[in-house]
Design an enzyme around this catalytic site. Structure first.
Site, PDB file in Angstrom:
ATOM      1  N   ALA A 256       0.753  -8.867 -23.513  1.00 24.24           N
ATOM      2  CA  ALA A 256      -0.164  -9.805 -24.181  1.00 24.24           C
ATOM      3  C   ALA A 256       0.060 -11.292 -23.913  1.00 24.24           C
ATOM      4  O   ALA A 256      -0.864 -12.083 -24.036  1.00 24.24           O
ATOM      5  CB  ALA A 256      -0.116  -9.551 -25.684  1.00 24.24           C
ATOM      6  N   ALA A 257       1.302 -11.705 -23.618  1.00 24.24           N
ATOM      7  CA  ALA A 257       1.569 -13.153 -23.543  1.00 24.24           C
ATOM      8  C   ALA A 257       0.903 -13.778 -22.323  1.00 24.24           C
ATOM      9  O   ALA A 257       0.839 -13.129 -21.276  1.00 24.24           O
ATOM     10  CB  ALA A 257       3.081 -13.391 -23.472  1.00 24.24           C
ATOM     11  N   PRO A 258       0.373 -14.990 -22.471  1.00 22.37           N
ATOM     12  CA  PRO A 258       0.446 -15.896 -23.621  1.00 22.37           C
ATOM     13  C   PRO A 258      -0.619 -15.672 -24.700  1.00 22.37           C
ATOM     14  O   PRO A 258      -0.736 -16.473 -25.623  1.00 22.37           O
ATOM     15  CB  PRO A 258       0.249 -17.270 -22.961  1.00 22.37           C
ATOM     16  CG  PRO A 258      -0.621 -16.994 -21.772  1.00 22.37           C
ATOM     17  CD  PRO A 258      -0.219 -15.633 -21.275  1.00 22.37           C
ATOM     18  N   GLY A 260      -4.070 -14.924 -24.176  1.00 22.26           N
ATOM     19  CA  GLY A 260      -5.468 -15.269 -23.852  1.00 22.26           C
ATOM     20  C   GLY A 260      -6.417 -14.150 -24.243  1.00 22.26           C
ATOM     21  O   GLY A 260      -7.442 -14.381 -24.895  1.00 22.26           O
ATOM     22  N   ASP A 306       9.304  -3.658 -25.230  1.00 21.30           N
ATOM     23  CA  ASP A 306       8.838  -3.144 -23.944  1.00 21.30           C
ATOM     24  C   ASP A 306       7.740  -2.115 -24.239  1.00 21.30           C
ATOM     25  O   ASP A 306       7.960  -1.194 -25.037  1.00 21.30           O
ATOM     26  CB  ASP A 306      10.044  -2.488 -23.245  1.00 21.30           C
ATOM     27  CG  ASP A 306       9.716  -2.082 -21.826  1.00 21.30           C
ATOM     28  OD1 ASP A 306       8.567  -1.703 -21.562  1.00 21.30           O
ATOM     29  OD2 ASP A 306      10.635  -2.133 -20.993  1.00 21.30           O
ATOM     30  N   CYS A 378      -4.677  -9.927 -12.252  1.00 22.80           N
ATOM     31  CA  CYS A 378      -5.187 -11.135 -11.578  1.00 22.80           C
ATOM     32  C   CYS A 378      -4.731 -11.094 -10.120  1.00 22.80           C
ATOM     33  O   CYS A 378      -4.007 -11.972  -9.669  1.00 22.80           O
ATOM     34  CB  CYS A 378      -4.709 -12.400 -12.282  1.00 22.80           C
ATOM     35  SG  CYS A 378      -2.947 -12.435 -12.563  1.00 22.80           S
TER      36      CYS A 378
HETATM   37  C1  LIG Z   1      -0.652 -10.835 -16.714  1.00 22.18           C
HETATM   38  S1  LIG Z   1       0.426 -11.278 -17.969  1.00 22.18           S
HETATM   39  C2  LIG Z   1      -0.559 -11.030 -19.388  1.00 22.18           C
HETATM   40  C3  LIG Z   1      -1.549 -12.119 -19.677  1.00 22.18           C
HETATM   41  C4  LIG Z   1      -2.188 -11.947 -21.022  1.00 22.18           C
HETATM   42  N1  LIG Z   1      -2.801 -10.651 -21.172  1.00 22.18           N
HETATM   43  C5  LIG Z   1      -3.229 -13.016 -21.319  1.00 22.18           C
HETATM   44  O1  LIG Z   1      -4.408 -12.784 -21.145  1.00 22.18           O
HETATM   45  O2  LIG Z   1      -2.834 -14.100 -21.755  1.00 22.18           O
HETATM   46  C6  LIG Z   1       1.503  -9.923 -18.031  1.00 22.18           C
HETATM   47  C7  LIG Z   1       2.459  -9.950 -19.204  1.00 22.18           C
HETATM   48  O3  LIG Z   1       3.107  -8.671 -19.231  1.00 22.18           O
HETATM   49  C8  LIG Z   1       4.365  -8.859 -19.784  1.00 22.18           C
HETATM   50  N2  LIG Z   1       5.161  -7.658 -19.474  1.00 22.18           N
HETATM   51  C9  LIG Z   1       5.792  -7.340 -18.320  1.00 22.18           C
HETATM   52  N3  LIG Z   1       6.407  -6.150 -18.435  1.00 22.18           N
HETATM   53  C10 LIG Z   1       6.166  -5.720 -19.702  1.00 22.18           C
HETATM   54  C11 LIG Z   1       6.562  -4.570 -20.432  1.00 22.18           C
HETATM   55  N4  LIG Z   1       7.296  -3.629 -19.858  1.00 22.18           N
HETATM   56  N5  LIG Z   1       6.152  -4.460 -21.718  1.00 22.18           N
HETATM   57  C12 LIG Z   1       5.378  -5.415 -22.293  1.00 22.18           C
HETATM   58  N6  LIG Z   1       4.983  -6.523 -21.643  1.00 22.18           N
HETATM   59  C13 LIG Z   1       5.378  -6.669 -20.374  1.00 22.18           C
HETATM   60  C14 LIG Z   1       4.848 -10.131 -19.130  1.00 22.18           C
HETATM   61  O4  LIG Z   1       5.888 -10.694 -19.897  1.00 22.18           O
HETATM   62  C15 LIG Z   1       3.584 -10.980 -19.108  1.00 22.18           C
HETATM   63  O5  LIG Z   1       3.559 -11.832 -20.212  1.00 22.18           O
END
Ligand SMILES: C[S@@+](CC[C@H](N)C(=O)[O-])C[C@H]1O[C@@H](n2cnc3c(N)ncnc32)[C@H](O)[C@@H]1O
Length: 438
Positions: A256-258, A260, A306, A378
């Site tokens: 989810a981070a950040p 959006g 996770d 993306c």
């Molecule tokens: C593409 S970004 C997400 C952007 C977000 N959905 C937005 O629209 O703002 C991918 C995110 O996945 C998180 N991530 C990576 N591996 C993960 C895991 N095993 N479990 C949960 N989150 C994970 C990363 O920390 C990163 O913040």
């Protein structure tokens, strides 16, 4: 004014963080713009220089290889030279002497013993001018140098998309990124917003909740501070609108981070909930900050975990909608984060694909029959997009493709791949799937 307060010295510091310490350009630029008082003209110059040198880094190495040994030159001195020759070769409004003088002043602060060297290289480069790329015989290397891309990236895109599309994508990356925002429809409709602020904003052509700022710095505007707006690329906005969110929906945002897309989904709810997962407390704090600013606390719950541990964290919960906006190589972001092309290689794309499939498999168990699963990334490479969806569907017979409701490329398809040249957005991929009814 001391050189340490000058826009070019700040440019040097920012580029050191991006090109030497490998930090993201957008975050570094935001930091400097927030923390240093610069005039509007200097903010524009700073942004152009930082993005420009980052984008043209490989090409600038090629230019400089006539005058010095790139690999053996001190990285910080090389950077000072690059900032100056970028201005000489690519910015028409800056006189060469200004670029050279400032480079010399910065060298005095950073590495005084190199002043003569820097001066000599800059005078040589100025006399020589930009090298013609047509002297490069190999077509891949020639295209790579024309657009300052790594060879492997040109070869891979030519192979997957053909030479004409690859060139169109690279050409489009030379356009400035647009300031793309989403209206928080929980506070104001897009029509009302545009009726009030049409001097500064125009509607997005592809997102029903998107607006484009015509110019200026939006994050200090009163509408941003009031939570009526948030920064989000138009392509990413198509995720929230295609999930057909209804009141009472219980939604999982797996990565989810950040925040959006968490906040976008949440703006359609007053009774349901979005469960937003990410892996570090720092990232969760950023989601919470965005949720707070947009006034969506009532409908978002964050989980610092996770997503592969979903079975343990939320063992008995099934969701109506699941979003997997997966971690990926990020090559759709080349316009906004040009450094992506230096920090990733083909092997990263394969390991991203494995993680993407693992995440999809894990969350699939928690979707209600009839529920929607949206997978997005993306990026523009087949391995992380189409191939992930194909592999997933092959191994999950209880899932099928579902039709998108908002798709600028053709209504009612299930898969949408946007390339950076299609609508001047980020490159972005969306696939909508549904769990079959039991
Ligand atoms: C593409 S970004 C997400 C952007 C977000 N959905 C937005 O629209 O703002 C991918 C995110 O996945 C998180 N991530 C990576 N591996 C993960 C895991 N095993 N479990 C949960 N989150 C994970 C990363 O920390 C990163 O913040």
């Amino acid at each position: 004014m001391s050189i340490k307060n000058s826009v070019r010295y700040l440019t040097f510091l920012a580029l050191e963080e991006i090109l030497i310490d490998q930090r993201y350009s957008n975050q570094v630029i935001d930091y400097y713009l927030k923390n240093y008082q610069l005039s509007d003209a200097d903010r524009r110059l700073f942004t152009n220089l930082v993005y420009g040198v980052t984008f043209y880094d490989l090409r600038l190495n090629f230019e400089l290889s006539s005058f010095l040994k790139v690999a053996k030159t001190d990285a910080r001195v090389l950077l000072i030279i690059k900032i100056a020759i970028f201005q000489m070769f690519y910015l028409s409004k800056i006189p060469d002497y200004a670029a050279v003088n400032e480079a010399i002043e910065i060298t005095k602060v950073v590495k005084r013993g190199n002043v003569k060297f820097v001066t000599a290289v800059l005078h040589q480069a100025r006399r020589a001018g930009l090298r013609p790329v047509k002297e490069i015989k190999d077509p891949i290397k020639r295209e790579a140098m024309t657009y300052s891309m790594p060879d492997w990236l040109v070869a891979k895109l030519n192979d997957q998309l053909g030479t004409a599309k690859t060139e169109a994508i690279f050409q489009s990356l030379l356009e400035k990124p647009r300031i793309s925002l989403r209206v928080n429809t929980k506070k104001i409709s897009r029509d009302e917003f545009l009726a009030r602020d049409s001097d500064f904003y125009e509607p997005s052509k592809i997102s029903p909740v998107g607006v484009i700022a015509k110019n200026g710095s939006v994050v200090h505007s009163k509408e941003f501070v009031a939570g009526e707006l948030t920064v989000q690329d138009e392509s990413s906005q198509l995720v929230g609108v295609n999930l057909s969110i209804k009141e009472n929906d219980v939604i999982l945002d797996a990565c989810a981070a950040p925040g959006g897309k968490t906040t976008h989904m949440a703006q359609y709810l007053s009774t349901g909930v979005v469960h937003a997962f990410d892996v570090t407390p720092k990232k969760i704090a950023v989601i919470k900050e965005n949720v707070n600013r947009l006034g969506l606390n009532e409908v978002v719950e964050t989980h610092c975990a996770d997503i592969l541990d979903l079975d343990q964290v939320m063992p008995d919960v099934s969701f109506d909608k699941i979003l997997v906006d997966a971690p990926c190589s990020g090559f759709g972001l080349l316009r906004r984060k040009p450094e992506v092309k230096y920090n990733h290689e083909t092997s990263d794309i394969i390991s991203a694909k494995c993680l993407q499939l693992d995440i999809l498999k894990q969350v699939a168990l928690h979707l209600k029959p009839g529920g929607l699963l949206l997978y997005s990334t993306c990026t523009i490479f087949k391995e992380e997009t189409q191939e992930v969806v194909e592999d997933f569907l092959q191994n999950q017979p209880d899932f099928k493709l579902a039709k998108l409701t908002t798709n600028p490329k053709g209504q009612r398809e299930s898969i949408l791949q946007l390339y950076p040249d299609d609508y001047l957005t980020d490159g972005f991929f969306i696939a909508l799937m549904q769990k079959k009814e039991a």
